[in-house]
Design a protein around this motif. Sequence first.
Motif, PDB file in Angstrom:
ATOM      1  N   THR A 460       0.844  -1.197   0.000  1.00  0.00           N
ATOM      2  CA  THR A 460       0.000   0.000   0.000  1.00  0.00           C
ATOM      3  C   THR A 460       0.878   1.245   0.000  1.00  0.00           C
ATOM      4  OG1 THR A 460      -1.728  -1.143   1.265  1.00  0.00           O
ATOM      5  CG2 THR A 460      -1.799   1.265   1.230  1.00  0.00           C
ATOM      6  N   PRO A 461       0.632   2.192  -0.918  1.00  0.00           N
ATOM      7  CA  PRO A 461       1.451   3.415  -0.961  1.00  0.00           C
ATOM      8  C   PRO A 461       1.177   4.333   0.224  1.00  0.00           C
ATOM      9  CG  PRO A 461       0.252   3.053  -3.041  1.00  0.00           C
ATOM     10  CD  PRO A 461      -0.341   2.148  -2.023  1.00  0.00           C
ATOM     11  N   GLN A 462       2.238   4.917   0.721  1.00  0.00           N
ATOM     12  CA  GLN A 462       2.145   5.921   1.775  1.00  0.00           C
ATOM     13  C   GLN A 462       2.833   7.192   1.284  1.00  0.00           C
ATOM     14  OE1 GLN A 462       3.812   4.368   5.401  1.00  0.00           O
ATOM     15  NE2 GLN A 462       2.506   2.551   5.419  1.00  0.00           N
ATOM     16  N   VAL A 463       2.063   8.273   1.167  1.00  0.00           N
ATOM     17  CA  VAL A 463       2.595   9.540   0.661  1.00  0.00           C
ATOM     18  C   VAL A 463       2.987  10.420   1.836  1.00  0.00           C
ATOM     19  CG1 VAL A 463       2.067  11.628  -0.644  1.00  0.00           C
ATOM     20  CG2 VAL A 463       1.206   9.413  -1.438  1.00  0.00           C
ATOM     21  N   ARG A 464       4.237  10.829   1.835  1.00  0.00           N
ATOM     22  CA  ARG A 464       4.748  11.752   2.844  1.00  0.00           C
ATOM     23  C   ARG A 464       5.302  12.961   2.103  1.00  0.00           C
ATOM     24  NH1 ARG A 464       8.848   7.543   5.383  1.00  0.00           N
ATOM     25  NH2 ARG A 464       9.217   7.430   3.139  1.00  0.00           N
ATOM     26  N   PRO A 465       4.647  14.115   2.223  1.00  0.00           N
ATOM     27  CA  PRO A 465       5.038  15.288   1.424  1.00  0.00           C
ATOM     28  C   PRO A 465       6.537  15.579   1.480  1.00  0.00           C
ATOM     29  CG  PRO A 465       3.011  15.748   2.595  1.00  0.00           C
ATOM     30  CD  PRO A 465       3.504  14.422   3.104  1.00  0.00           C
ATOM     31  N   GLY A 466       7.136  15.633   0.295  1.00  0.00           N
ATOM     32  CA  GLY A 466       8.557  15.948   0.177  1.00  0.00           C
ATOM     33  C   GLY A 466       9.452  14.738   0.127  1.00  0.00           C
ATOM     34  N   GLN A 467       8.978  13.581   0.599  1.00  0.00           N
ATOM     35  CA  GLN A 467       9.807  12.396   0.668  1.00  0.00           C
ATOM     36  C   GLN A 467       9.464  11.426  -0.457  1.00  0.00           C
ATOM     37  OE1 GLN A 467      10.203  10.823   4.756  1.00  0.00           O
ATOM     38  NE2 GLN A 467       9.019  12.609   5.429  1.00  0.00           N
ATOM     39  N   ALA A 468      10.330  10.444  -0.637  1.00  0.00           N
ATOM     40  CA  ALA A 468      10.096   9.433  -1.663  1.00  0.00           C
ATOM     41  C   ALA A 468       8.905   8.565  -1.273  1.00  0.00           C
ATOM     42  CB  ALA A 468      11.346   8.569  -1.838  1.00  0.00           C
ATOM     43  N   LEU A 469       8.183   8.078  -2.282  1.00  0.00           N
ATOM     44  CA  LEU A 469       7.022   7.234  -2.045  1.00  0.00           C
ATOM     45  C   LEU A 469       7.447   5.948  -1.334  1.00  0.00           C
ATOM     46  CD1 LEU A 469       3.959   6.825  -2.597  1.00  0.00           C
ATOM     47  CD2 LEU A 469       4.625   5.643  -4.699  1.00  0.00           C
ATOM     48  N   LEU A 470       6.710   5.603  -0.300  1.00  0.00           N
ATOM     49  CA  LEU A 470       6.992   4.401   0.482  1.00  0.00           C
ATOM     50  C   LEU A 470       5.800   3.453   0.368  1.00  0.00           C
ATOM     51  CD1 LEU A 470       8.952   3.075   2.637  1.00  0.00           C
ATOM     52  CD2 LEU A 470       7.397   4.039   4.353  1.00  0.00           C
ATOM     53  N   LEU A 471       6.063   2.175   0.150  1.00  0.00           N
ATOM     54  CA  LEU A 471       5.002   1.169   0.123  1.00  0.00           C
ATOM     55  C   LEU A 471       5.229   0.190   1.265  1.00  0.00           C
ATOM     56  CD1 LEU A 471       5.482   2.002  -3.102  1.00  0.00           C
ATOM     57  CD2 LEU A 471       3.658   0.305  -3.368  1.00  0.00           C
ATOM     58  N   SER A 472       4.141  -0.208   1.881  1.00  0.00           N
ATOM     59  CA  SER A 472       4.261  -1.103   3.040  1.00  0.00           C
ATOM     60  C   SER A 472       3.276  -2.259   2.917  1.00  0.00           C
ATOM     61  CB  SER A 472       4.004  -0.325   4.341  1.00  0.00           C
ATOM     62  OG  SER A 472       2.672   0.175   4.364  1.00  0.00           O
ATOM     63  N   ARG A 473       3.680  -3.391   3.503  1.00  0.00           N
ATOM     64  CA  ARG A 473       2.830  -4.584   3.607  1.00  0.00           C
ATOM     65  C   ARG A 473       3.199  -5.258   4.913  1.00  0.00           C
ATOM     66  NH1 ARG A 473       3.882  -9.078  -0.760  1.00  0.00           N
ATOM     67  NH2 ARG A 473       5.693  -9.344   0.603  1.00  0.00           N
ATOM     68  N   GLY A 474       2.346  -5.022   5.911  1.00  0.00           N
ATOM     69  CA  GLY A 474       2.691  -5.489   7.245  1.00  0.00           C
ATOM     70  C   GLY A 474       3.907  -4.744   7.763  1.00  0.00           C
ATOM     71  N   ARG A 502       3.690 -12.066  -2.974  1.00  0.00           N
ATOM     72  CA  ARG A 502       2.776 -12.319  -1.855  1.00  0.00           C
ATOM     73  C   ARG A 502       3.250 -13.545  -1.076  1.00  0.00           C
ATOM     74  NH1 ARG A 502      -2.171  -9.718  -1.955  1.00  0.00           N
ATOM     75  NH2 ARG A 502      -2.632  -8.529  -3.860  1.00  0.00           N
ATOM     76  N   PRO A 503       3.088 -13.535   0.235  1.00  0.00           N
ATOM     77  CA  PRO A 503       3.546 -14.684   1.034  1.00  0.00           C
ATOM     78  C   PRO A 503       2.976 -16.002   0.555  1.00  0.00           C
ATOM     79  CG  PRO A 503       2.989 -12.837   2.455  1.00  0.00           C
ATOM     80  CD  PRO A 503       2.567 -12.451   1.068  1.00  0.00           C
ATOM     81  N   GLU A 504       1.681 -16.023   0.184  1.00  0.00           N
ATOM     82  CA  GLU A 504       1.095 -17.274  -0.257  1.00  0.00           C
ATOM     83  C   GLU A 504       1.699 -17.747  -1.576  1.00  0.00           C
ATOM     84  OE1 GLU A 504      -1.782 -13.865  -1.297  1.00  0.00           O
ATOM     85  OE2 GLU A 504      -0.503 -14.520   0.367  1.00  0.00           O
ATOM     86  N   ALA A 505       2.140 -16.742  -2.443  1.00  0.00           N
ATOM     87  CA  ALA A 505       2.768 -17.116  -3.706  1.00  0.00           C
ATOM     88  C   ALA A 505       4.140 -17.726  -3.461  1.00  0.00           C
ATOM     89  CB  ALA A 505       2.871 -15.900  -4.617  1.00  0.00           C
ATOM     90  N   ALA A 506       4.821 -17.205  -2.433  1.00  0.00           N
ATOM     91  CA  ALA A 506       6.153 -17.737  -2.128  1.00  0.00           C
ATOM     92  C   ALA A 506       6.082 -19.163  -1.667  1.00  0.00           C
ATOM     93  CB  ALA A 506       6.840 -16.858  -1.073  1.00  0.00           C
ATOM     94  N   ILE A 507       4.987 -19.490  -0.946  1.00  0.00           N
ATOM     95  CA  ILE A 507       4.827 -20.862  -0.475  1.00  0.00           C
ATOM     96  C   ILE A 507       4.500 -21.787  -1.642  1.00  0.00           C
ATOM     97  CG2 ILE A 507       3.414 -22.353   0.968  1.00  0.00           C
ATOM     98  CD1 ILE A 507       3.042 -19.999   2.861  1.00  0.00           C
TER      99      ILE A 507
END
Length: 507
Positions: A460-474, A502-507
């Motif tokens: 999921t993208p997280q926008v922080r003004p001025g900073q590089a786009l960060l994506l997080s999953r857990g 995705r974790p399930e894909a890795a399995i």
Amino acid sequence: MASEELGMTTSNNTTRTAPDKAQAYLNTNSNRNNKIQPRAILVLGLWLGFWLLALGLIVLLMSLPFAQLYYRSSLEISGYVAAFAALCLAYALRPRWRFSARVKTSLPPLDRAKAEPLYAMLEHIASKLKIEAPIEIHLIGAASAFISCERNWYGKLLRLRVGIGLPLLGNLSNAELGSVLAHEFGHYVAGDLALGPWVYRTRKSLTTTVNNLDDSLFFLDLIFRYYGQWVLRLSSSISRAQEFAADAFAVQCFGVKASRAALEKIHLIEPMWSAYLDHELCPAITRGARLPVFEGFRRFCKPSQKRPEVQASIVQSEARPSSHGDSHPTLADRIAAIQPGATPAFPPLADCLQLVGGELAAETAWYSMFEHEQLISSDWDQYGSQILQTQIQERFANSWMAPDKLAFSELVGMAQQAEQLWEKLRPEGVSFLSRLGKRNHVLEILEEWTTACLCQRGFTPQVRPGQALLLSRGQQTVQPRELLTAALDCKLKSASLKQYDRPEAAI
């Protein structure tokens, strides 16, 4: 109150009312105009002389080959050289006109019922200057203010339009904003609104010509370079004199402290605000988002690692050296003129948003004055998942770069062959991008494609003004820009991208 500060000041133990000050300014300004207006007219005359000199010299050079053909029926070497020099000079001085259709806008002014204190402040200043005309206020995005006037065919003033930047409302006090507005009224009373546009267009025309002047033969271009630079210096002195005089009127109305603080604060916030507007807020609006303006700017100003292009924009704006061609004096010169011996300092920020009903009301009024389509209301925490993620995924859906068709592992190969992807990713229509511009265009698309691939894998993208786009999953986080940079530097292996499946894909 701002109106009280405008009402009187004390000088030499005597009290002068605002009408007295306004009349004193008008009298002083009349003498100033006797000096500045002739100089402005001289600049326009010199601009005309610039082009007459160019035309005359070209005609003179061309007369030699024509004379040789007429009297001798043949061209000599001198004739060829003169003709070639004339053609080179004509090409070097060709006008760089850009024709564009004039767009008429009918943006509604700020609702008086919602900004009565701000209208009252402006009308108070206008009344002391004996200006009787309706006033319209428009909120603008820039860290500045302006006044323009509308007249009928025989010159009668119909209305004044006043533009006030959002960052001024969000960072200046009542008195400081009043001094900025008084400065703009000082320009109006001085007649700068009549002469200013002509001087500005003259400067722009000569600046474009001189900066783009191609070398011609026999150093003929040097004549026009020095001539144009001389006219630019002369016109700059006119513009700076107008600014000093307008500053003086602001001081008369709102005092040294408020006028000085306003200049210092605008100088402080303008680079940050411009970068925020260009790199964060406007791109979000283009994507259809309506975000909290002032909250985003507060986040943007917090100490953090800015994206390289954002930091470069701020540094370039802050570090731009002054020159003799600048239309405005330096901050140090303006502060010294207001308070002799003083040097710039930066007082704490304040705000005067209560003049327009508060922060939310100011943002609502600003958005309503330029909205052409319905924007989706969001906040900076939800913007990435609500709007940005959807738009990025839709950009690549049903294309050859759809994340479910093109393997994420292809990022490494595509990054290292970015130039070869231009034909596939070029924008529609004719492109005039340079080689570097084409490469940057491709890399921008690859970065968004990286984001789309990660979103497809549950990030999921997280926008922080001025900073590089960060994506997080857990607990797992990743920056698409870091992945792309690593791929460009040959530090990323295709196999390592499997950790983002995705974790399930890795399995």
